[in-house]
Design a protein around this motif. Structure first.
Motif, PDB file in Angstrom:
ATOM      1  N   THR A  77       0.927  -0.953   0.142  1.00 12.97           N
ATOM      2  CA  THR A  77      -0.103  -0.157  -0.004  1.00 12.97           C
ATOM      3  C   THR A  77       0.843   1.360  -0.062  1.00 12.97           C
ATOM      4  N   TRP A  78       0.858   2.108  -1.254  1.00 12.32           N
ATOM      5  CA  TRP A  78       1.486   3.288  -1.253  1.00 12.32           C
ATOM      6  C   TRP A  78       1.029   4.551  -0.561  1.00 12.32           C
ATOM      7  N   MET A  79       1.756   5.103   0.360  1.00 14.35           N
ATOM      8  CA  MET A  79       0.906   6.262   0.830  1.00 14.35           C
ATOM      9  C   MET A  79       1.968   7.322   1.154  1.00 14.35           C
ATOM     10  N   THR A  80       1.525   8.611   1.028  1.00 10.25           N
ATOM     11  CA  THR A  80       2.461   9.726   1.220  1.00 10.25           C
ATOM     12  C   THR A  80       1.658  10.830   2.023  1.00 10.25           C
ATOM     13  N   GLY A  81       2.541  11.592   2.663  1.00 10.95           N
ATOM     14  CA  GLY A  81       1.929  12.865   3.236  1.00 10.95           C
ATOM     15  C   GLY A  81       1.153  12.265   4.599  1.00 10.95           C
ATOM     16  N   GLU A  82      -0.150  12.912   4.643  1.00  6.88           N
ATOM     17  CA  GLU A  82      -1.002  12.793   6.002  1.00  6.88           C
ATOM     18  C   GLU A  82      -1.371  11.440   5.738  1.00  6.88           C
ATOM     19  N   LEU A  84       0.075   8.403   4.802  1.00  7.87           N
ATOM     20  CA  LEU A  84       1.247   7.958   5.340  1.00  7.87           C
ATOM     21  C   LEU A  84       1.489   8.134   7.081  1.00  7.87           C
ATOM     22  N   ALA A 119      -4.677   4.844   0.992  1.00  6.09           N
ATOM     23  CA  ALA A 119      -3.941   4.740  -0.359  1.00  6.09           C
ATOM     24  C   ALA A 119      -4.711   5.560  -1.470  1.00  6.09           C
TER      25      ALA A 119
END
Length: 227
Positions: A77-82, A84, A119
């Motif tokens: 699961t690819w997450m960034t920023g908030e 993540l 995600a």
């Protein structure tokens, strides 16, 4: 208890252990398991990171297991920023609240679904409030959201405070930190269109969680405060 076949798992946290090993906290349908991962700098070590669906074989009868086999069981699961930061918050919450080796398959399923929703960019606050509430409820710490501690239905125009070990108590003298009946009823139906419902839900969940966190703040919450 030894598990002869692999089971679904996610890494909640990993840290170096002895020479080439890692001490890893896993979330599985059988609960939170802690295990030693040998040769943590090899292929298996590259998988020992959060938000990667895994199949893991655990060996050993004690509370500290050994990882016998670990393989990817899907796309990370690819997450960034908030999003993540939110995933890290969920992981810390599970490490702090979930007892070791206490099966909670519903928590595992809801965790996997919440990661996917994060995600996909779904609104964070409803996802986090839902996860917090379901976790508390599954651990036996839940309380009625549509009735007070006396079993009376909540009044839309009533004011309430949380008695953590009992539930919602109606009060008639104004004081700081109260919850409006309309907000609470909206929470019980996950109707976030009601003004103030989401912010009230955040406040309520913080109060409900605080007693079970033993007075130690969650480190991951600080991530949301950084510029």
């Amino acid at each position: 208890m030894s598990t002869p076949t692999g089971q679904p798992a996610y890494v909640l946290h990993s840290r170096a252990y002895r020479e080439n090993s890692a001490l890893v906290d896993f979330l599985t349908p059988q609960g939170r398991l802690r295990a030693v991962l040998r040769s943590a700098k090899g292929k298996a070590g590259s998988l020992a990171r959060p938000f990667v669906p895994l199949e893991v074989e655990f060996r050993g009868r004690g509370e500290l297991k050994n990882v016998g086999r670990m393989e990817s069981a899907g796309v990370a699961t690819w997450m960034t920023g908030e999003a993540l930061f939110s995933g890290m918050y969920l992981n810390e919450l599970l490490i702090r609240l979930l007892p070791a080796e206490d099966p909670h398959p519903a928590v595992f399923e809801h965790y996997a679904a919440t990661l996917l929703a994060l995600a996909l960019g779904r609104p964070l606050e409803p996802l986090l409030r839902s996860f917090e509430w379901r976790l508390l409820d599954d651990l036996g710490y839940g309380f009625a959201m549509d009735a007070d501690i006396n079993g009376e239905p909540l009044a839309i125009d009533g004011m309430y405070r949380l008695q953590v070990d009992a539930g919602l108590e109606r009060v008639y003298l104004l004081q700081p930190g109260l919850f409006q009946g309309a907000e609470l009823l909206a929470m019980s139906e996950a109707d976030w269109s009601v003004p103030g419902a989401l912010s009230a839900a955040k406040r309520l969940m913080r109060q409900a969680l605080a007693v079970h966190l033993g007075g130690r703040p969650l480190v991951s919450r600080e991530l949301f405060r950084k510029p």
